[in-house]
Design a protein around this motif. Structure first.
Motif, mmCIF file in Angstrom:
data_model
loop_
_atom_site.group_PDB
_atom_site.id
_atom_site.type_symbol
_atom_site.label_atom_id
_atom_site.label_comp_id
_atom_site.label_asym_id
_atom_site.label_seq_id
_atom_site.Cartn_x
_atom_site.Cartn_y
_atom_site.Cartn_z
ATOM 1 N N VAL A 136 -1.319 -5.601 -10.881
ATOM 2 C CA VAL A 136 -0.868 -6.960 -11.238
ATOM 3 C C VAL A 136 -1.162 -7.915 -10.069
ATOM 4 O O VAL A 136 -1.630 -9.040 -10.262
ATOM 5 N N ARG A 137 -0.904 -7.435 -8.847
ATOM 6 C CA ARG A 137 -1.225 -8.261 -7.659
ATOM 7 C C ARG A 137 -2.732 -8.481 -7.545
ATOM 8 O O ARG A 137 -3.188 -9.581 -7.236
ATOM 9 N N HIS A 148 2.040 -13.577 -10.410
ATOM 10 C CA HIS A 148 3.412 -13.267 -10.824
ATOM 11 C C HIS A 148 4.308 -13.187 -9.594
ATOM 12 O O HIS A 148 3.945 -12.563 -8.597
ATOM 13 N N PRO A 151 5.716 -8.818 -9.259
ATOM 14 C CA PRO A 151 4.836 -7.808 -9.869
ATOM 15 C C PRO A 151 5.550 -6.486 -10.159
ATOM 16 O O PRO A 151 5.267 -5.828 -11.164
#
Length: 193
Positions: A136-137, A148, A151
């Protein structure tokens, strides 16, 4: 590691993925693997020690597979995450029980049965979630996902959604829960938080 020990583990994995851990008796496991009882106790001091070895092997193999899917350097992170969940769905709905996730199959059963086995699965799950969070990162870095704020929370929610979908699909013998999990995954990933 000897071939016999690995063969016993592979056989146990197949049987446990089909029927659960407690349902697999030692005599059945040995008959299926074609090894005498003495051989079993040469490699494992108890059925629980065998269960721990079985799960250690699963978590290790799963981690290696996960690495290949989530760290494919030629794909944007969003595509890698969606590919990971597509593969989860394929494994859970495919014809090969041994491809199914032992976390899905065994976690409720062994949570109260064996602290040693539970700890191995728990560590395995934490590792999966941290790898999802890293992806996600990465998505924020490569521009395929919004940035986000949390994450780890997104990764945990995604894992929980897919674990729940897997249990619901097993109950209903139908893949609809995975359709909903895929749609929710895309929404969570693409939405600014």
């Amino acid at each position: 590691m000897t071939e016999t020990r690995q063969h016993i583990i592979d056989t146990g994995r197949r049987l446990a993925a089909q029927r659960g851990y407690t349902a697999v008796g030692l005599s059945e496991l040995l008959a299926e693997a074609g090894v005498p009882k003495g051989s079993f106790y040469h490699y494992f001091k108890s059925k629980e020690a065998f269960g721990c070895a079985l799960l250690e092997g699963f978590v290790e193999g799963y981690g290696a597979d996960l690495g290949q899917t989530l760290y494919a350097p030629d794909l944007p992170a969003r595509d890698r995450l969606m590919a990971y969940f597509a593969r989860w769905r394929a494994n859970q709905t495919g014809g090969a029980p041994e491809a199914r996730c032992l976390v899905v199959k065994l976690s409720a059963e062994i949570a109260d049965l064996s602290p040693g086995m539970r700890d191995i699965l728990d560590r395995g799950v934490s590792e999966i979630i941290s790898r999802l969070a890293r992806a996600v990162r990465d998505g924020a870095e490569d521009g395929s996902l919004p940035r986000h704020a949390e994450p780890d929370r997104i990764a945990t929610a995604l894992y929980q959604i897919w674990l729940g979908a897997s249990l619901m699909a097993a109950l209903s013998h139908d893949a609809t829960p995975f359709d909903s999990a895929e749609a929710t995954t895309a929404r969570l990933l693409d939405h600014h938080h």
